[in-house]
Design a protein around this motif. Sequence first.
Motif, short mmCIF file in Angstrom:
data_model
loop_
_atom_site.label_atom_id
_atom_site.label_comp_id
_atom_site.label_asym_id
_atom_site.label_seq_id
_atom_site.Cartn_x
_atom_site.Cartn_y
_atom_site.Cartn_z
N GLY A 31 0.78 -1.23 0.00
CA GLY A 31 0.00 0.00 0.00
C GLY A 31 0.82 1.28 0.00
N TYR A 32 2.09 1.20 -0.34
CA TYR A 32 2.91 2.41 -0.39
C TYR A 32 2.61 3.19 -1.66
CZ TYR A 32 5.69 0.71 3.49
OH TYR A 32 6.11 0.29 4.72
N GLU A 33 2.96 4.47 -1.63
CA GLU A 33 2.71 5.33 -2.78
C GLU A 33 3.75 5.12 -3.88
OE1 GLU A 33 2.51 9.33 -1.44
OE2 GLU A 33 0.98 8.90 0.06
N GLY A 34 4.91 4.61 -3.54
CA GLY A 34 5.95 4.37 -4.54
C GLY A 34 6.56 5.64 -5.07
N THR A 35 6.78 6.63 -4.20
CA THR A 35 7.27 7.93 -4.66
C THR A 35 8.66 7.84 -5.29
OG1 THR A 35 8.05 8.40 -2.42
CG2 THR A 35 5.91 9.27 -3.03
N VAL A 36 9.49 6.94 -4.82
CA VAL A 36 10.83 6.83 -5.39
C VAL A 36 10.83 5.97 -6.65
CG1 VAL A 36 13.17 5.98 -4.96
CG2 VAL A 36 11.94 7.17 -3.16
N ILE A 37 10.16 4.83 -6.60
CA ILE A 37 10.19 3.91 -7.74
C ILE A 37 9.40 4.44 -8.93
CG2 ILE A 37 8.20 2.43 -7.21
CD1 ILE A 37 10.16 0.05 -7.78
#
Length: 81
Positions: A31-37
């Motif tokens: 459920g992470y936003e994945g801001t880096v990936i």
Amino acid sequence: MKLNVKALALACGLLWGGAVCFATLWLIALGYEGTVIRHLDHFYLGYSFSVVGAFIGLVYGFIDGAIGGALLAWLYNRFAR
């Protein structure tokens, strides 16, 4: 000793492609936003932070890793003489 260029290219391609796919799916599942990936879309056309994007990243990651592995093995063999 010489490195096998094809074998290292295949190993690096599988490792990097698998890592991109696994990391994307893992972050989605948690459920992470994945801001880096999400920034991979600057390098891998068509990649997005989604399940479909994970498999697009798998293909691009395999190609990227295979080229990097082949280049590494070729350079090693060239300079290790």
